[in-house]
Motif scaffolding. Structure first.
Motif, PDB file in Angstrom:
ATOM      1  N   ILE A 175      -5.192 -66.409 -24.462  1.00  0.00           N
ATOM      2  CA  ILE A 175      -4.049 -66.678 -23.582  1.00  0.00           C
ATOM      3  C   ILE A 175      -3.499 -65.361 -23.060  1.00  0.00           C
ATOM      4  N   GLU A 176      -3.210 -65.314 -21.758  1.00  0.00           N
ATOM      5  CA  GLU A 176      -2.657 -64.096 -21.177  1.00  0.00           C
ATOM      6  C   GLU A 176      -1.558 -64.435 -20.167  1.00  0.00           C
ATOM      7  N   PHE A 177      -0.412 -63.780 -20.336  1.00  0.00           N
ATOM      8  CA  PHE A 177       0.688 -63.843 -19.373  1.00  0.00           C
ATOM      9  C   PHE A 177       0.721 -62.508 -18.636  1.00  0.00           C
ATOM     10  N   GLN A 178       0.684 -62.561 -17.301  1.00  0.00           N
ATOM     11  CA  GLN A 178       0.669 -61.339 -16.498  1.00  0.00           C
ATOM     12  C   GLN A 178       1.831 -61.358 -15.504  1.00  0.00           C
ATOM     13  N   GLY A 179       2.855 -60.582 -15.797  1.00  0.00           N
ATOM     14  CA  GLY A 179       3.989 -60.457 -14.892  1.00  0.00           C
ATOM     15  C   GLY A 179       4.649 -61.780 -14.540  1.00  0.00           C
ATOM     16  N   VAL A 180       4.804 -62.650 -15.518  1.00  0.00           N
ATOM     17  CA  VAL A 180       5.320 -63.997 -15.264  1.00  0.00           C
ATOM     18  C   VAL A 180       6.838 -63.986 -15.145  1.00  0.00           C
ATOM     19  N   SER A 181       7.331 -64.566 -14.055  1.00  0.00           N
ATOM     20  CA  SER A 181       8.769 -64.756 -13.857  1.00  0.00           C
ATOM     21  C   SER A 181       9.025 -66.216 -13.519  1.00  0.00           C
ATOM     22  N   PHE A 182      10.159 -66.732 -14.010  1.00  0.00           N
ATOM     23  CA  PHE A 182      10.486 -68.137 -13.773  1.00  0.00           C
ATOM     24  C   PHE A 182      11.987 -68.331 -13.918  1.00  0.00           C
ATOM     25  N   ALA A 183      12.536 -69.228 -13.091  1.00  0.00           N
ATOM     26  CA  ALA A 183      13.964 -69.548 -13.174  1.00  0.00           C
ATOM     27  C   ALA A 183      14.156 -71.034 -12.953  1.00  0.00           C
ATOM     28  N   TYR A 184      14.958 -71.665 -13.811  1.00  0.00           N
ATOM     29  CA  TYR A 184      15.326 -73.064 -13.600  1.00  0.00           C
ATOM     30  C   TYR A 184      16.287 -73.173 -12.416  1.00  0.00           C
ATOM     31  N   VAL A 185      17.200 -72.205 -12.344  1.00  0.00           N
ATOM     32  CA  VAL A 185      18.168 -72.139 -11.250  1.00  0.00           C
ATOM     33  C   VAL A 185      17.966 -70.815 -10.535  1.00  0.00           C
ATOM     34  N   LYS A 186      17.867 -70.853  -9.222  1.00  0.00           N
ATOM     35  CA  LYS A 186      17.606 -69.648  -8.440  1.00  0.00           C
ATOM     36  C   LYS A 186      18.675 -68.597  -8.717  1.00  0.00           C
ATOM     37  N   GLY A 187      18.206 -67.372  -8.997  1.00  0.00           N
ATOM     38  CA  GLY A 187      19.125 -66.279  -9.280  1.00  0.00           C
ATOM     39  C   GLY A 187      19.428 -66.084 -10.743  1.00  0.00           C
TER      40      GLY A 187
END
Length: 413
Positions: A175-187
């Protein structure tokens, strides 16, 4: 005879518009009433514990009254519309009778011809009056149908790409995560530029304060949500390129509060593999140390567990969940504090079952208590959606790290 027809058409159009709007409101209020009832029943123990029965009754009565008022509005409209349409339809008969009497007096038609024509007119208007009742039922059905199709026609947030990859074998579990970004609510990012790699068969522990992004990370791995940026891959293949059914078949999860369906013990274990034989199910239960308590139940594996497994203890539900995962036999395993809220003896049995379950699998342990990190090859420390520390317990505990601070705060050092 046909003079009332334009009035009937106009009345039907007016009624259709108003009835459709009212029925739509009624359906929404019915949904809110049912949601309130479901919520109250689900939390009935809390209601009893806080002595809030009258409060819950009051809240339900308010929703019930709203629904009742909406239904009465529809009935009032129908009570006006139906007799009005019948009256307008009867005007045709009145017009014919008045006009026909004049023709009879002028000896242009006989009384028999007038009676016959009135009879034919009745045959003409009877189906029209029935159409009003059909229109009434149709508006009810259309409003219900719209509420249903709101759900059926809703596009899923996570979509499978055309020609998604379906590997012919199980994954190894890299398993590899590469620069992962995530938001439930923008900002408000839940994960911010997260990167790490897990080798096949490695046991990783994720630690961090509540809200640091540990559970979000697992939801993204299972592709319950799509990431905003970066890449998540398993065995070099991006999870967004894989068939969703294949991806989720490769991952097993034992959560902190396992969900059991309202069925038998056997049905809940077989949820891991509905095609498994009774012998395979029994082996899974033995491996999860669940067979000993299952055989003592009134009907053994055919015992009903109740809604959400209410008839079983927390430890028993955990062991059934572990047996279910044994039966699924996935190469990747996620454990979300699987020994929480159980006594010491039960925790020992669950830990023993988990040791067997983790053997040879890539395992990610979401640890809320640092005492559950035993056996982890590597510890990843998260804070505010970022990876702040990575290493073993021995290397991080003696340094000024976020992990050391977490450990001291939990051990009251």
């Amino acid at each position: 005879a046909l003079l009332p027809i334009p009035l009937l058409i106009w009345g039907a159009c007016v009624y259709t518009g108003k009835a459709h709007s009212l029925y739509h409101t009624v359906r929404k209020r019915a949904a809110k009433m049912n949601a309130r009832l479901q919520d109250s029943l689900s939390g009935i123990r809390e209601t009893f514990a806080f002595n809030r029965e009258l409060h819950e009754i009051s809240r339900f009565e308010k929703k019930s009254r709203d629904y009742c008022d909406g239904t009465l509005d529809v009935m009032r409209l129908w009570a006006i519309y139906s007799p009005t349409m019948m009256f307008l339809g009867s005007l045709g008969t009145a017009f014919i009778l008045l006009y026909g009497i004049g023709l009879v007096r002028a000896d242009e038609i006989t009384i028999g011809a007038l009676v016959a024509f009135i009879g034919y007119l009745a045959l003409f208007y009877t189906p029209i009056n029935q159409l009003h009742s059909v229109n009434h039922m149709l508006q009810h059905a259309l409003a219900s149908g719209e509420r249903l199709f709101e759900i059926i026609d809703r596009e899923p947030d996570v979509k499978e790409i055309p020609n998604a990859i379906l590997p012919g074998t199980n994954m190894r579990g890299e398993i590899e995560f590469q620069g992962v970004s995530f938001a439930y609510v923008k900002g408000k990012p839940a994960l911010d530029n997260l990167s790490f790699k897990i080798q096949p068969g490695e046991k990783i522990a994720l630690v961090g304060h509540t809200g640091s992004g540990k559970s979000t990370l697992m939801k993204l791995l299972l592709r319950f949500y799509d990431i905003d940026s970066g890449r998540i891959s398993i065995d070099g293949l991006s999870v967004s390129d894989l068939k969703i059914s294949y991806l989720r078949e490769q991952i097993g999860m034992v959560s902190q509060d396992p969900f059991l369906f309202n069925g038998t013990v056997a049905e809940n274990i077989l949820y891991g593999n509905v095609e498994a034989s009774p012998e395979e199910m029994g082996k899974a239960a033995l491996a999860a140390h669940a067979d000993d308590f299952i055989t003592k139940l009134p009907n053994g594996y055919d015992t009903l567990v109740g809604e959400r497994g209410v008839k079983l203890s927390g430890g028993e539900k955990h062991r059934i969940a572990i047996a279910r995962t044994f039966l699924k036999n996935p190469p990747i395993l996620i454990l979300d504090e699987a020994t929480a809220s159980v006594d010491t003896e039960t925790e020992t049995k669950i830990k023993d079952a988990l040791i067997h379950l983790m053997a040879g699998r890539t395992t990610i342990v979401i640890a809320h208590r640092l005492s559950t990190l035993e056996g982890a090859n590597r510890i990843l420390v998260m804070k505010s959606g970022k990876l702040v520390d990575s290493g073993t317990h021995d290397t991080m505990i003696n340094a000024e790290t976020e992990y050391a601070q977490l450990f001291r705060s939990q051990m009251h050092l």
